[in-house]
Design an enzyme around this catalytic site. Structure first.
Site, PDB file in Angstrom:
ATOM      1  N   ARG A  75     -25.845 -20.658  -5.086  1.00 41.31           N
ATOM      2  CA  ARG A  75     -26.111 -22.038  -4.656  1.00 41.31           C
ATOM      3  C   ARG A  75     -27.359 -22.142  -3.786  1.00 41.31           C
ATOM      4  O   ARG A  75     -28.024 -23.167  -3.752  1.00 41.31           O
ATOM      5  CB  ARG A  75     -24.881 -22.607  -3.943  1.00 41.31           C
ATOM      6  CG  ARG A  75     -23.767 -22.951  -4.926  1.00 41.31           C
ATOM      7  CD  ARG A  75     -22.513 -23.348  -4.210  1.00 41.31           C
ATOM      8  NE  ARG A  75     -21.595 -22.250  -4.030  1.00 41.31           N
ATOM      9  CZ  ARG A  75     -20.665 -22.199  -3.095  1.00 41.31           C
ATOM     10  NH1 ARG A  75     -20.554 -23.168  -2.216  1.00 41.31           N
ATOM     11  NH2 ARG A  75     -19.840 -21.178  -3.027  1.00 41.31           N
ATOM     12  N   GLU A 112     -15.273 -15.814   3.201  1.00 41.87           N
ATOM     13  CA  GLU A 112     -13.995 -16.523   3.335  1.00 41.87           C
ATOM     14  C   GLU A 112     -13.031 -16.105   2.228  1.00 41.87           C
ATOM     15  O   GLU A 112     -11.825 -16.088   2.425  1.00 41.87           O
ATOM     16  CB  GLU A 112     -14.251 -18.040   3.298  1.00 41.87           C
ATOM     17  CG  GLU A 112     -13.136 -18.843   3.930  1.00 41.87           C
ATOM     18  CD  GLU A 112     -13.351 -20.357   3.815  1.00 41.87           C
ATOM     19  OE1 GLU A 112     -14.397 -20.800   3.303  1.00 41.87           O
ATOM     20  OE2 GLU A 112     -12.449 -21.082   4.245  1.00 41.87           O
TER      21      GLU A 112
HETATM   22  O1  LIG Z   1     -20.531 -17.593   5.412  1.00 39.27           O
HETATM   23  P1  LIG Z   1     -19.817 -16.886   4.298  1.00 39.27           P
HETATM   24  O2  LIG Z   1     -18.343 -16.695   4.589  1.00 39.27           O
HETATM   25  O3  LIG Z   1     -20.466 -15.610   3.915  1.00 39.27           O
HETATM   26  O4  LIG Z   1     -19.821 -17.848   3.025  1.00 39.27           O
HETATM   27  C1  LIG Z   1     -20.940 -18.581   2.637  1.00 39.27           C
HETATM   28  C2  LIG Z   1     -21.366 -18.193   1.252  1.00 39.27           C
HETATM   29  O5  LIG Z   1     -20.319 -18.479   0.308  1.00 39.27           O
HETATM   30  C3  LIG Z   1     -20.859 -19.177  -0.784  1.00 39.27           C
HETATM   31  O6  LIG Z   1     -21.406 -18.332  -1.766  1.00 39.27           O
HETATM   32  P2  LIG Z   1     -20.535 -17.519  -2.816  1.00 39.27           P
HETATM   33  O7  LIG Z   1     -20.516 -16.081  -2.389  1.00 39.27           O
HETATM   34  O8  LIG Z   1     -19.227 -18.187  -3.045  1.00 39.27           O
HETATM   35  O9  LIG Z   1     -21.443 -17.539  -4.106  1.00 39.27           O
HETATM   36  P3  LIG Z   1     -22.040 -18.658  -5.069  1.00 39.27           P
HETATM   37  O10 LIG Z   1     -23.185 -19.298  -4.326  1.00 39.27           O
HETATM   38  O11 LIG Z   1     -22.486 -17.844  -6.216  1.00 39.27           O
HETATM   39  O12 LIG Z   1     -20.977 -19.664  -5.405  1.00 39.27           O
HETATM   40  C4  LIG Z   1     -21.986 -19.986  -0.159  1.00 39.27           C
HETATM   41  O13 LIG Z   1     -22.925 -20.439  -1.128  1.00 39.27           O
HETATM   42  C5  LIG Z   1     -22.569 -19.021   0.824  1.00 39.27           C
HETATM   43  O14 LIG Z   1     -23.543 -18.167   0.235  1.00 39.27           O
HETATM   44  N1  LIG Z   2     -14.970 -23.415   2.026  1.00 41.38           N
HETATM   45  C1  LIG Z   2     -16.105 -23.192   1.349  1.00 41.38           C
HETATM   46  N2  LIG Z   2     -16.625 -24.158   0.566  1.00 41.38           N
HETATM   47  C2  LIG Z   2     -17.784 -23.931  -0.119  1.00 41.38           C
HETATM   48  N3  LIG Z   2     -18.452 -22.787  -0.058  1.00 41.38           N
HETATM   49  C3  LIG Z   2     -17.973 -21.806   0.709  1.00 41.38           C
HETATM   50  N4  LIG Z   2     -18.422 -20.567   0.980  1.00 41.38           N
HETATM   51  C4  LIG Z   2     -17.552 -19.982   1.805  1.00 41.38           C
HETATM   52  N5  LIG Z   2     -16.554 -20.793   2.109  1.00 41.38           N
HETATM   53  C5  LIG Z   2     -16.791 -21.960   1.440  1.00 41.38           C
END
Ligand SMILES: O=P(O)(O)OC[C@H]1O[C@H](OP(=O)(O)OP(=O)(O)O)[C@H](O)[C@@H]1O
Ligand SMILES: Nc1ncnc2[nH]cnc12
Length: 187
Positions: A75, A112
């Site tokens: 993202r 998370e």
């Molecule tokens: O602060 P944190 O607990 O580390 O979480 C935040 C991360 O989680 C999500 O990415 P995700 O790893 O779900 O990947 P994506 O962008 O491919 O959906 C979001 O885009 C952040 O990069």
């Molecule tokens: N609750 C949440 N919603 C969207 N992105 C996330 N990345 C980590 N936690 C998330």
């Protein structure tokens, strides 16, 4: 005047940006696993004006202050590349393990929902380059802290971590002590 034509300097903060971003986010319970309230920012991406206001807000803060922008897969790629374009900065993808073809630095972390490893090409950032890190969400801070570590391993300087949404109750900033962190919106 279209959002892209708005002047960056002298164009003051956007007073309703946080409110409008909050209204655009969609909360999905129990995704990707039970107990997680997932904040979906895809509606924001559909809204051309709002998306431009978000990038204008970030560009206003870092105009002339960053040589490179990191976007974190997946993202973080979306707004990160738009912001890099508008700052006139190079774009550096930080990718999940095994996706980058050349030599990489690699950092593992927990988030998370689960754990992950992110990587950057060792030659993407030169010593002393100023790097802005962009992502959509700051939750536990594991991902952003891993990106900060990757920049440091390359010899770069982190200008700031910029996110659209900070989930304050997960205390992600605690993992980013000493790094400037800015969220458009805190939940
Ligand atoms: O602060 P944190 O607990 O580390 O979480 C935040 C991360 O989680 C999500 O990415 P995700 O790893 O779900 O990947 P994506 O962008 O491919 O959906 C979001 O885009 C952040 O990069
Ligand atoms: N609750 C949440 N919603 C969207 N992105 C996330 N990345 C980590 N936690 C998330």
């Amino acid at each position: 005047m279209t959002p892209d034509q708005r002047p960056v300097d002298g164009d003051g903060p956007d007073p309703h940006l946080a409110r409008d971003v909050a209204a655009s986010l969609r909360a999905i319970p129990d995704f990707p696993e039970p107990g997680v309230l997932f904040k979906d920012f895809t509606p924001l991406l559909l809204d051309v004006d709002l998306r431009n206001r978000v990038s204008t807000d970030v560009v206003r803060r870092y105009d002339g202050a960053a040589d490179l922008v990191i976007g974190i897969e997946a993202r973080g790629f979306i707004l990160g590349s738009v912001i890099a374009d508008r700052l006139g900065a190079g774009f550096v993808p930080v990718r999940k393990e095994g996706k980058l073809p050349s030599q990489t630095h690699s950092v593992s972390y927990s988030l998370e929902y689960g754990s992950a490893t992110v990587e950057v090409h060792t030659d993407a950032i030169q010593a002393g380059q100023r790097v802005l890190i962009v992502d959509d969400v700051l939750a536990t801070g594991g991902t952003a802290a891993a990106a900060v570590e990757l920049v440091r391993r390359c010899g770069g300087e982190v200008v700031a971590v910029e996110v659209v949404l900070e989930l304050g109750f997960l205390r992600g900033r605690d993992k980013l002590a000493g790094t400037r962190v800015n969220a458009l919106l805190t939940d």
